[in-house]
Structure formats: structure tokens, C-alpha cells
Scaffold this motif. Structure first.
Motif, PDB file in Angstrom:
ATOM      1  N   LEU A  88       0.833  -1.208   0.000  1.00 43.42           N
ATOM      2  CA  LEU A  88       0.000   0.000   0.000  1.00 43.42           C
ATOM      3  C   LEU A  88       0.861   1.249   0.000  1.00 43.42           C
ATOM      4  O   LEU A  88       0.624   2.182  -0.764  1.00 43.42           O
ATOM      5  CB  LEU A  88      -0.893   0.001   1.243  1.00 43.42           C
ATOM      6  N   ILE A  89       1.904   1.216   0.867  1.00 44.84           N
ATOM      7  CA  ILE A  89       2.810   2.351   0.935  1.00 44.84           C
ATOM      8  C   ILE A  89       3.448   2.579  -0.430  1.00 44.84           C
ATOM      9  O   ILE A  89       3.513   3.693  -0.936  1.00 44.84           O
ATOM     10  CB  ILE A  89       3.900   2.121   2.004  1.00 44.84           C
ATOM     11  N   ALA A  90       3.857   1.459  -1.072  1.00 47.40           N
ATOM     12  CA  ALA A  90       4.505   1.571  -2.379  1.00 47.40           C
ATOM     13  C   ALA A  90       3.566   2.213  -3.394  1.00 47.40           C
ATOM     14  O   ALA A  90       3.955   3.114  -4.134  1.00 47.40           O
ATOM     15  CB  ALA A  90       4.955   0.197  -2.844  1.00 47.40           C
ATOM     16  N   SER A  91       2.286   1.748  -3.420  1.00 42.68           N
ATOM     17  CA  SER A  91       1.379   2.272  -4.433  1.00 42.68           C
ATOM     18  C   SER A  91       1.026   3.724  -4.148  1.00 42.68           C
ATOM     19  O   SER A  91       0.896   4.528  -5.068  1.00 42.68           O
ATOM     20  CB  SER A  91       0.124   1.400  -4.535  1.00 42.68           C
ATOM     21  N   SER A  92       0.917   4.075  -2.853  1.00 38.36           N
ATOM     22  CA  SER A  92       0.577   5.461  -2.561  1.00 38.36           C
ATOM     23  C   SER A  92       1.776   6.364  -2.841  1.00 38.36           C
ATOM     24  O   SER A  92       1.632   7.514  -3.224  1.00 38.36           O
ATOM     25  CB  SER A  92       0.105   5.618  -1.117  1.00 38.36           C
ATOM     26  N   SER A  93       2.991   5.810  -2.688  1.00 42.17           N
ATOM     27  CA  SER A  93       4.157   6.637  -2.998  1.00 42.17           C
ATOM     28  C   SER A  93       4.297   6.803  -4.509  1.00 42.17           C
ATOM     29  O   SER A  93       4.786   7.817  -4.992  1.00 42.17           O
ATOM     30  CB  SER A  93       5.428   6.052  -2.379  1.00 42.17           C
ATOM     31  N   ALA A  94       3.806   5.780  -5.277  1.00 43.13           N
ATOM     32  CA  ALA A  94       3.806   5.915  -6.737  1.00 43.13           C
ATOM     33  C   ALA A  94       2.840   7.028  -7.145  1.00 43.13           C
ATOM     34  O   ALA A  94       3.147   7.851  -8.013  1.00 43.13           O
ATOM     35  CB  ALA A  94       3.405   4.597  -7.383  1.00 43.13           C
ATOM     36  N   ALA A  95       1.682   7.068  -6.468  1.00 40.02           N
ATOM     37  CA  ALA A  95       0.701   8.117  -6.765  1.00 40.02           C
ATOM     38  C   ALA A  95       1.276   9.490  -6.441  1.00 40.02           C
ATOM     39  O   ALA A  95       1.117  10.454  -7.201  1.00 40.02           O
ATOM     40  CB  ALA A  95      -0.578   7.879  -5.966  1.00 40.02           C
ATOM     41  N   ALA A  96       1.994   9.547  -5.313  1.00 37.68           N
ATOM     42  CA  ALA A  96       2.585  10.817  -4.915  1.00 37.68           C
ATOM     43  C   ALA A  96       3.638  11.254  -5.921  1.00 37.68           C
ATOM     44  O   ALA A  96       3.769  12.438  -6.250  1.00 37.68           O
ATOM     45  CB  ALA A  96       3.208  10.688  -3.526  1.00 37.68           C
ATOM     46  N   LYS A  97       4.386  10.276  -6.451  1.00 33.88           N
ATOM     47  CA  LYS A  97       5.422  10.575  -7.435  1.00 33.88           C
ATOM     48  C   LYS A  97       4.784  11.158  -8.695  1.00 33.88           C
ATOM     49  O   LYS A  97       5.270  12.130  -9.265  1.00 33.88           O
ATOM     50  CB  LYS A  97       6.184   9.274  -7.752  1.00 33.88           C
ATOM     51  N   ASN A  98       3.655  10.533  -9.103  1.00 37.26           N
ATOM     52  CA  ASN A  98       2.901  11.015 -10.256  1.00 37.26           C
ATOM     53  C   ASN A  98       2.462  12.454 -10.054  1.00 37.26           C
ATOM     54  O   ASN A  98       2.603  13.297 -10.939  1.00 37.26           O
ATOM     55  CB  ASN A  98       1.656  10.142 -10.430  1.00 37.26           C
ATOM     56  N   ARG A 103       3.740  14.603  -8.069  1.00 37.77           N
ATOM     57  CA  ARG A 103       4.894  15.503  -8.081  1.00 37.77           C
ATOM     58  C   ARG A 103       5.318  15.806  -9.510  1.00 37.77           C
ATOM     59  O   ARG A 103       5.676  16.927  -9.836  1.00 37.77           O
ATOM     60  CB  ARG A 103       6.060  14.876  -7.321  1.00 37.77           C
ATOM     61  N   ARG A 104       5.253  14.769 -10.400  1.00 32.75           N
ATOM     62  CA  ARG A 104       5.686  14.989 -11.778  1.00 32.75           C
ATOM     63  C   ARG A 104       4.754  15.987 -12.461  1.00 32.75           C
ATOM     64  O   ARG A 104       5.204  16.925 -13.110  1.00 32.75           O
ATOM     65  CB  ARG A 104       5.722  13.670 -12.550  1.00 32.75           C
ATOM     66  N   ASN A 105       3.429  15.790 -12.264  1.00 33.06           N
ATOM     67  CA  ASN A 105       2.475  16.719 -12.860  1.00 33.06           C
ATOM     68  C   ASN A 105       2.726  18.135 -12.384  1.00 33.06           C
ATOM     69  O   ASN A 105       2.680  19.087 -13.168  1.00 33.06           O
ATOM     70  CB  ASN A 105       1.040  16.315 -12.499  1.00 33.06           C
ATOM     71  N   GLU A 106       3.013  18.250 -11.098  1.00 30.18           N
ATOM     72  CA  GLU A 106       3.263  19.570 -10.526  1.00 30.18           C
ATOM     73  C   GLU A 106       4.494  20.197 -11.174  1.00 30.18           C
ATOM     74  O   GLU A 106       4.510  21.385 -11.480  1.00 30.18           O
ATOM     75  CB  GLU A 106       3.472  19.418  -9.022  1.00 30.18           C
ATOM     76  N   ARG A 107       5.520  19.354 -11.387  1.00 28.65           N
ATOM     77  CA  ARG A 107       6.754  19.861 -11.987  1.00 28.65           C
ATOM     78  C   ARG A 107       6.488  20.356 -13.412  1.00 28.65           C
ATOM     79  O   ARG A 107       6.955  21.425 -13.792  1.00 28.65           O
ATOM     80  CB  ARG A 107       7.823  18.755 -11.988  1.00 28.65           C
ATOM     81  N   ILE A 108       5.702  19.571 -14.172  1.00 30.59           N
ATOM     82  CA  ILE A 108       5.388  19.984 -15.548  1.00 30.59           C
ATOM     83  C   ILE A 108       4.656  21.314 -15.529  1.00 30.59           C
ATOM     84  O   ILE A 108       4.968  22.231 -16.306  1.00 30.59           O
ATOM     85  CB  ILE A 108       4.545  18.887 -16.255  1.00 30.59           C
TER      86      ILE A 108
END
Lengths: 285, 274
Positions: free
Chosen positions: A13-23, A25-30
Motif C-alpha cells: 500500500l505504501i509503495a502504491s501510494s508513494s507511486a501516486a505521490a510521485k505522479n 509531483r511529476r504533474n506539478e513539476r510539468i
């Protein structure tokens, strides 16, 4: 041992939620890059329109396209051409990096000494603050008298400017090391050097990187100032030469080159920081 | 529960004490600790504390906040020195950190820049300790017992709070110490995780045969884990009562509810703390 299975499910769960957070963050960066780009375009447009509208002569403020032409004329030449940006930039960078390394290492050394030994702190702190509050750029003429017009004074200026943020930050970082971690080392009968190496230095790493980030930009600044005071090569010399013939577009182009270099150096430091201090800012227990 | 224990807890003490009259692992005699305050006066944290702990015993320290439990533990850990009295470990005077003592802190206190494996091996790489094959094998076995197998190369921030605290217990056992000191190790965990950690600690303790001194605020935890419960008074810290916990091992939390020994002990401790 059913509890372990539960916990590894939790890890998933932690892994999948951290993947969502990474996503996220990427959108925010764009989006941030988009905002930055739009801001830049607006700036150039306002600049262009006001130069045209107020009829500003190009020796006061050149139009954006003139700066681009000046920039390009220095880029579209062989790397070894005396007309290009490459040689002066290389000279400036080499001196700035050499000074940065010297200043950063000395800063780390004295910051550590001050954090580790109270008497050293008491003895050095007043001088540190006195020198810190002095405009160090004003020392540049003295440095040139002592080290001459060659690379020596550029390296010395860069080192001087990089020294202070590193010293202050490594000192503060080591003093901020958590008491519990130091007590852990005490319980383990660790030596002073072991505690320094395994706890205090890593604890100070986020502070040290903030110091490096400031230090690298200051080192570049120090080198340029030394070059202004009469050197044979470097970006400071390129700026002085362009100014002498009122080639304001050339001055602007040199500033753009320096600005981009500064940003790149900052990004390199941040990148190194992220790969070394990956554990910072994560939930601590 | 096959063993019916109806006698009041106090009656057990005399009989049990008679059979263990050898020299204790820890002997604390008339220990006094005074702390200076910012205002300039002194606070008496420990007032002539006497405590003997036998080898292999699991002792729980309970008492109100600020009663000197942590002070006592810090003296045993060698992090503080007493102002009067003596304390000894295995017959030798305690006046500094000893490799025979492992400490578990309130927080897991793992070093975030090291992996789980690097953290639990830390005691073997500092303080002049020697890394023996045997100790490393033992640590690997402990990691398995603690349910951390497969997490050796993770960083602490990738672990749950309970797993971090278990790793810190493994770290405290790394040098194979005689004595394990635990200062409210599960205070930061939620109630269910805490109960599970208690069961696991009991298992690790039963497998290792260590002597444990554990500070807790939870009466439940003290009764579940302790062979003996030492109740301390509010400041100045004194030992007001020592209670034997006569419940068979391994204890199971669901069987504790409604057990008359448990109920009597819980009531007695609660009354002592009021």
C-alpha cells in the motif's frame, strides 16, 4: 507469524501510494515548468515592446533579439575560438570550482572544529561574525595585491566567498544532531571520531548541502569580481571588454551565460544532495 | 489456563525469594540522584533506591511521570552517574556504558542514513567491539525472529513504527549483552501494535534468556511482561512496592482478561499509583 504478512501488505500500500505521490509531483513539476516558461515569454515580450515603444537606444537597453544575436555569435564558433564564450567560461568555471572546493573543505573543517570543541567556538565565533558582516567583495582589491592578477586571486576570492556559508552551516548542522542519537553512540562506547563520522556528519548533511548550494554560486561571484579587477581571461574580462566598446547586448549575453551556468551548478548540487541525503524529510521515528 | 492461582499476589514473594539468594546480576544500593534545576535549586530524583535483579529476570518499572524511572534506567545504562550509593552489574561497579548492557530508547532511534542491516550491526562496528561470525549469525537469527527478514536492505523510513522498534531491539541485542534496558519502548505505538509487540518481546526474551528492565506507563503491559513489577513513588523517586507476577509463560493477552491474579495485581498497582 501472520502479522508479517499484514505488514508486507501494508508495504504494498505504501509503495502504491508513494507511486501516486510521485505522479502528482511529476504533474506539478510539468505545471511549474509551464508557468516558468509563460513568465519568461511575458518578460521578453514586455521588454521588446517597451524598447520599441519608448525608442530606447541599444547602448542603453538592447532589444531581446540583439542579445540573442550576441549570444549566438559567441556560441556558433569553434570551442577554441577567442571570440566564443567557451574559453572565458572555462577559465571562470575552473577557478570558481577550485576555489569552491578549497573554501568548502576549509569551511567544513572549521565548522566541525567549532561544533566539536567549545573553546574553538569561543575563540573563532567573534571573528567569523566580524568577517561575515564585512562585505567580502570589498576585500577583493587586497586579495589582488596579495595574489596578483593571475588565477591565484580568482581562486582565493572564490574560496573566501564559499567558505562562510559552509562553515556556518556545517557548524549549525552538527550542533542540531539529535541528542538521542548521540546518547546511542555513548551507550555503545563509541569514540568521538566514530560519533562524528557516523552521527554528526550525516546529521549535518542537509545543512551542509544548503551551504554547498550557496557556496557554489558565491564562488562564481567571487571569481567574476576578481576578474573585474584586472585579469587576462574569464567571463569578467569578457564583460569588461564588451562594456568598454558599449556593446551592451554583449554584456547582456555574458550575463545570460553566467546566469545559466549558475542555475546548472545549483541543479547539480541539488541532484547530488537528493541522491545522498535521500532519507531527509521522510517521516522519522 | 490449567494452573489456578487464587492466592493474593503478596503471598508469593516470600517463597520465591528464598530460592534465589545467589548474588544478583544487578545490585543497586542506596542510590541517590540529584538534578540541578534552571532556577538554581536541586531536585531529588532518586531517594535511596535499593533494587536487586536476578539474572534472566524480566523486571517492569512503573510509576507516575517524573518519578525517576528514566533516571534509574540512565544510571544502569551508564549515561548518568549517581550522587550517592553504589550500583553494580555482575559484581562490577557500574560507572559508565558497558558492552554487557543493551538499551532500547523511547523512539526507535535508528540512524536514517543507514539500512536496517547497517543499523543493527552498528554496535559491532564502534566502541572497539569485534565483529565475530557468531554474533552476525545470531543477529540474522534475531532479525528472523523479529519478522524483519527481507527488510535488511530497507531504510528506516520504509518501515512501519512497529518494525522500526523491533529493529532497535535487535540492535540492542547485537552485542549479546547480559542486560537489556527498555525505556517505554512501545509508548509511541498504537494499542493493537503494542499488544503484538509485547507478545513478540516475550518470545524474544524467552528465546534469549536475557535480563530485562522495562519502563512502562501501562499496567497491562507490566503484568503481561514482568516476572516482577517495581512500583515507584512520585518525586522524590522511591521504590514503594515490589510485586511478583505469578502467571505461567508464554502469556497470551486474551487469556489475561478476567484472570484473578491479573485482576488482583492490576487493582493493587492502581491503588499504589494513586
Amino acid at each position: 507469524m501472520t502479522d508479517i504478512r499484514t505488514e508486507s501488505n501494508a508495504m504494498d500500500l505504501i509503495a502504491s501510494s508513494s507511486a501516486a505521490a510521485k505522479n502528482r509531483r511529476r504533474n506539478e513539476r510539468i505545471r511549474n515548468i509551464g508557468i516558468g516558461f509563460a513568465g519568461f515569454l511575458t518578460l521578453v515580450l514586455v521588454w521588446k515592446l517597451s524598447v520599441n515603444y519608448f525608442n530606447v537606444p541599444s547602448y542603453i537597453l538592447p532589444a531581446p533579439e540583439q542579445v540573442v544575436v550576441a549570444l549566438w555569435s559567441g556560441l556558433a564558433v569553434p570551442v577554441t575560438s577567442p571570440l566564443g564564450w567557451y574559453l572565458p567560461l572555462w577559465s571562470t568555471m575552473a577557478n570558481a570550482l577550485a576555489g569552491f572546493l578549497i573554501g568548502a573543505l576549509l569551511g567544513l573543517f572549521f565548522g566541525s572544529l567549532m561544533a566539536e570543541f567549545r573553546p574553538v567556538e569561543t575563540a573563532l565565533m567573534p571573528y567569523a561574525f566580524a568577517l561575515q558582516s564585512l562585505p567580502k567583495v570589498a576585500i577583493a582589491p587586497l586579495i589582488v595585491i596579495w595574489c596578483g592578477f593571475g588565477d591565484g586571486s580568482k581562486v582565493a576570492m572564490a574560496a573566501l566567498l564559499a567558505f562562510f556559508p559552509m562553515m556556518v552551516n556545517s557548524f549549525a548542522g552538527m550542533r542540531a544532531a539529535e541528542v538521542e542519537r548521540i546518547e546511542l553512540m555513548k551507550v555503545l562506547s563509541a569514540s568521538r571520531l566514530e560519533t562524528y563520522r557516523l552521527v554528526k556528519l550525516p546529521s549535518a548533511a542537509p545543512y551542509i548541502f544548503a551551504g554547498l548550494d550557496m557556496g557554489i554560486v558565491y564562488a562564481l561571484l567571487g571569481t567574476i569580481v576578481a576578474e573585474f579587477l584586472g585579469a587576462q581571461e574569464g567571463m569578467g574580462v569578457a564583460i569588461t571588454k564588451a562594456q568598454a566598446v558599449t556593446d551592451v547586448a554583449g554584456v547582456f549575453a555574458a550575463l545570460v551565460v553566467l546566469g545559466v551556468t549558475g542555475i546548472l551548478l545549483h541543479l547539480i548540487v541539488r541532484w547530488v544532495e537528493r541522491s545522498i541525503v535521500h532519507w531527509a524529510d521522510r517521516g522519522k521515528h | 489456563m490449567t494452573i489456578a492461582i487464587e492466592a493474593p499476589a503478596g503471598a508469593m514473594i516470600a517463597g520465591e525469594q528464598a530460592q534465589s539468594r545467589r548474588s544478583p546480576l544487578i545490585a543497586v544500593k542506596d542510590v541517590v540522584k540529584v538534578y540541578p534545576t534552571v532556577a538554581g535549586d536541586a531536585v531529588l530524583a532518586l531517594d535511596h533506591v535499593n533494587l536487586d535483579i536476578e539474572s534472566g529476570e524480566f523486571v517492569c518499572l512503573v510509576g507516575p511521570s517524573g518519578c525517576g524511572k528514566t533516571t534509574l534506567l540512565r544510571l544502569l545504562a551508564g549515561l548518568d552517574t549517581s550522587d550517592a550509593g553504589t550500583s553494580s552489574l555482575a559484581g562490577k561497579a557500574l560507572n559508565g556504558p558497558s558492552p554487557e548492557v543493551g538499551v532500547v530508547f523511547q523512539q526507535a532511534n535508528l540512524l536514517p542514513w543507514f539500512t536496517v542491516m547497517q543499523n543493527v550491526l552498528l554496535p559491532l562496528s564502534v566502541g572497539g567491539a569485534r565483529k565475530s561470525e557468531q554474533l552476525i549469525t545470531q543477529i540474522q537469527a534475531l532479525l528472523r525472529v523479529a519478522g524483519l527478514e527481507g527488510f535488511e536492505n530497507k531504510y528506516p523510513y520504509e518501515l512501519s513504527g512497529g518494525m522500526q522498534q523491533r529493529a532497535s531491539i535487535v540492535r540492542a541485542l547485537a552485542r549479546d549483552p547480559k542486560l537489556l534496558l527498555m525505556d517505554e519502548p512501545f509508548g509511541a505505538l498504537d494499542a493493537l501494535t503494542r499488544e503484538r509487540m509485547n507478545a513478540e518481546l516475550q518470545r524474544i526474551w524467552m528465546a534469549s534468556g536475557k535480563t530485562v528492565v522495562l519502563i512502562t506507563h501501562s499496567i497491562e503491559e507490566a503484568i503481561f511482561l514482568g516476572d516482577r513489577i517495581v512500583v515507584m513513588s512520585p518525586r522524590p523517586g522511591r521504590i514503594v512496592r515490589e510485586l511478583k507476577v505469578d502467571l505461567p509463560r508464554p502469556r497470551v493477552s486474551t487469556e489475561m482478561l478476567g484472570n484473578p491474579v491479573h485482576t488482583a495485581l492490576a487493582r493493587e498497582i492502581r491503588m499504589l499509583l494513586e
